[in-house]
Write a protein that holds these residues in place. Structure first.
Motif, short mmCIF file in Angstrom:
data_model
loop_
_atom_site.label_atom_id
_atom_site.label_comp_id
_atom_site.label_asym_id
_atom_site.label_seq_id
_atom_site.Cartn_x
_atom_site.Cartn_y
_atom_site.Cartn_z
N LEU A 1 -1.96 18.67 1.45
CA LEU A 1 -1.47 17.46 0.79
C LEU A 1 -2.61 16.87 -0.04
O LEU A 1 -3.65 16.49 0.48
CB LEU A 1 -1.02 16.44 1.83
N TYR B 1 -3.24 6.01 -4.99
CA TYR B 1 -3.18 5.09 -3.86
C TYR B 1 -3.15 3.68 -4.44
O TYR B 1 -4.03 3.30 -5.20
CB TYR B 1 -4.40 5.28 -2.95
N GLN C 1 0.97 5.45 -1.18
CA GLN C 1 0.19 6.61 -1.59
C GLN C 1 1.15 7.73 -2.01
O GLN C 1 2.19 7.93 -1.38
CB GLN C 1 -0.69 7.09 -0.43
N PHE D 1 5.29 11.62 12.79
CA PHE D 1 4.05 11.07 13.30
C PHE D 1 3.93 11.42 14.77
O PHE D 1 4.89 11.27 15.54
CB PHE D 1 4.04 9.55 13.11
N PHE E 1 -6.04 14.25 3.98
CA PHE E 1 -5.48 15.28 4.86
C PHE E 1 -6.31 16.55 4.86
O PHE E 1 -6.92 16.94 3.86
CB PHE E 1 -4.06 15.64 4.41
N PHE F 1 -5.08 10.49 12.20
CA PHE F 1 -3.64 10.65 12.45
C PHE F 1 -3.33 12.14 12.63
O PHE F 1 -3.94 12.99 11.98
CB PHE F 1 -2.82 10.18 11.24
N GLN G 1 0.84 -1.19 0.00
CA GLN G 1 0.00 0.00 0.00
C GLN G 1 0.88 1.24 0.00
O GLN G 1 1.60 1.52 0.95
CB GLN G 1 -0.94 0.02 1.22
N ASN H 1 2.74 -2.75 11.43
CA ASN H 1 1.61 -1.91 11.84
C ASN H 1 2.04 -0.55 12.35
O ASN H 1 1.39 0.04 13.21
CB ASN H 1 0.77 -2.61 12.92
N ASN H 2 3.16 -0.05 11.86
CA ASN H 2 3.56 1.32 12.21
C ASN H 2 2.71 2.31 11.44
O ASN H 2 2.12 1.99 10.42
CB ASN H 2 5.03 1.53 11.87
N ALA H 3 2.69 3.54 11.94
CA ALA H 3 1.93 4.59 11.26
C ALA H 3 2.55 4.84 9.89
O ALA H 3 3.74 4.58 9.67
CB ALA H 3 1.95 5.86 12.09
N PRO H 4 1.75 5.34 8.95
CA PRO H 4 2.29 5.64 7.62
C PRO H 4 3.55 6.50 7.67
O PRO H 4 3.63 7.44 8.46
CB PRO H 4 1.13 6.39 6.95
N ARG H 5 4.52 6.13 6.80
CA ARG H 5 5.81 6.81 6.80
C ARG H 5 5.96 7.62 5.52
O ARG H 5 5.68 7.12 4.44
CB ARG H 5 6.95 5.79 6.85
N PHE H 6 6.47 8.84 5.67
CA PHE H 6 6.66 9.72 4.53
C PHE H 6 8.09 9.69 4.04
O PHE H 6 9.03 9.59 4.84
CB PHE H 6 6.36 11.17 4.93
N TYR I 1 0.16 14.55 12.29
CA TYR I 1 1.57 14.64 11.90
C TYR I 1 2.04 16.08 12.09
O TYR I 1 1.26 17.02 11.97
CB TYR I 1 1.77 14.26 10.42
N PHE J 1 1.43 11.89 -2.79
CA PHE J 1 0.79 13.17 -2.53
C PHE J 1 1.55 14.29 -3.23
O PHE J 1 2.76 14.21 -3.46
CB PHE J 1 0.78 13.49 -1.03
N PHE K 1 5.32 13.72 -2.46
CA PHE K 1 5.68 12.83 -1.35
C PHE K 1 5.15 11.43 -1.60
O PHE K 1 4.01 11.24 -2.05
CB PHE K 1 5.10 13.34 -0.03
N SER L 1 1.99 3.34 3.23
CA SER L 1 0.77 3.35 4.04
C SER L 1 0.67 2.14 4.95
O SER L 1 0.06 2.19 6.00
CB SER L 1 -0.46 3.39 3.14
N LYS L 2 1.23 1.05 4.53
CA LYS L 2 0.98 -0.20 5.25
C LYS L 2 2.27 -0.98 5.36
O LYS L 2 3.02 -1.08 4.41
CB LYS L 2 -0.04 -1.03 4.49
N GLN M 1 -1.43 4.57 18.71
CA GLN M 1 0.01 4.74 18.90
C GLN M 1 0.29 6.22 19.15
O GLN M 1 -0.43 7.08 18.66
CB GLN M 1 0.78 4.34 17.63
#
Lengths: 109, 115
Positions: free
Chosen positions: A43, A48, A33, B45, B106, B33, A31, A94-99, B35, A35, A85, A89-90, B56
């Protein structure tokens, strides 16, 4: 460590040129995404994966083997200038989405 | 197009003051979320919720921020004692949160300036 790496960091195009923005992940994902953001702007989701085809006829995106994604901008216009960016997403942790750090695109007339 | 609403758009506070920002997620999105985007475009985050429960959060959020997502009210994020380093764009995103669809939507963000 850095989980989402984008390249190039910046790019200058002449109007009408194409560009391929790259994103690689240190962990496998299905997953992703993409932006777009103008300075001080919202954003805006471009694509996706899976599920949402890229908005705008100029863009397309892919994910390869869960470790790499690309966003293609075709026939660039000055209004495409901004920062793009990639977001993981996944992931299995199970961490939060990373940019990613973003690719700053400037399209000259 | 995203329908996430964030208020206020701009917030100016002095050091030591509280700074509170709000977010209304898209209807039907149980996951929210927060950020922080700094001037170098780095995203940090802060915290996420599923319905009213915290899923979290990072250390900084736990120690210095107060956040909630009550039912039938906007979500909120509040810095208890603002510091100069808190100056940034605070972004709220909501998501359907389904295994098949974790797409993020967002808001415009709240730009916080701590003088």
């Amino acid at each position: 460590g850095q989980q989402v790496q984008q390249s190039p960091a910046s790019l200058v195009l002449q109007e009408g040129e194409n560009a391929e923005l790259q994103c690689s992940f240190s962990i496998s994902t299905n997953q992703v995404q993409w932006f777009y953001q103008r300075p001080g702007g919202r954003l805006i989701g471009l694509s996706y994966i899976p599920g949402m085809k890229p908005t705008g006829k100029q863009t397309s995106s892919t994910v390869t083997k869960g470790r790499h994604s690309s966003l293609t901008i075709s026939s660039s216009q000055t209004t495409d200038s901004g920062t793009y960016f990639c977001v993981l997403s996944k992931n299995n942790n199970n961490n939060a989405p990373r940019f990613g750090a973003g690719t700053k695109l400037s399209v000259k007339p | 197009n995203s329908k996430v609403i964030q208020t206020p758009r701009y917030l100016v506070k002095g050091q030591g003051q509280k700074a509170k920002m709000r977010c209304i997620p898209e209807k039907g999105h149980p996951v929210v979320f927060w950020y922080q985007q700094n001037k170098n475009n780095e995203f940090k985050f802060l915290i996420n919720f599923q319905n009213q429960e915290v899923l979290q959060q990072i250390d900084m959020t736990e120690k210095r921020f107060s956040a909630e997502c009550p039912s039938n009210s906007p979500c909120s994020l509040e810095i208890q004692s603002s510091e100069a380093g808190d100056s940034a764009l605070y972004l709220c995103a909501s998501s359907p949160g389904r295994v098949s669809n974790e797409r993020l939507f967002f808001g415009h963000g709240t730009k916080l300036s701590v003088l």
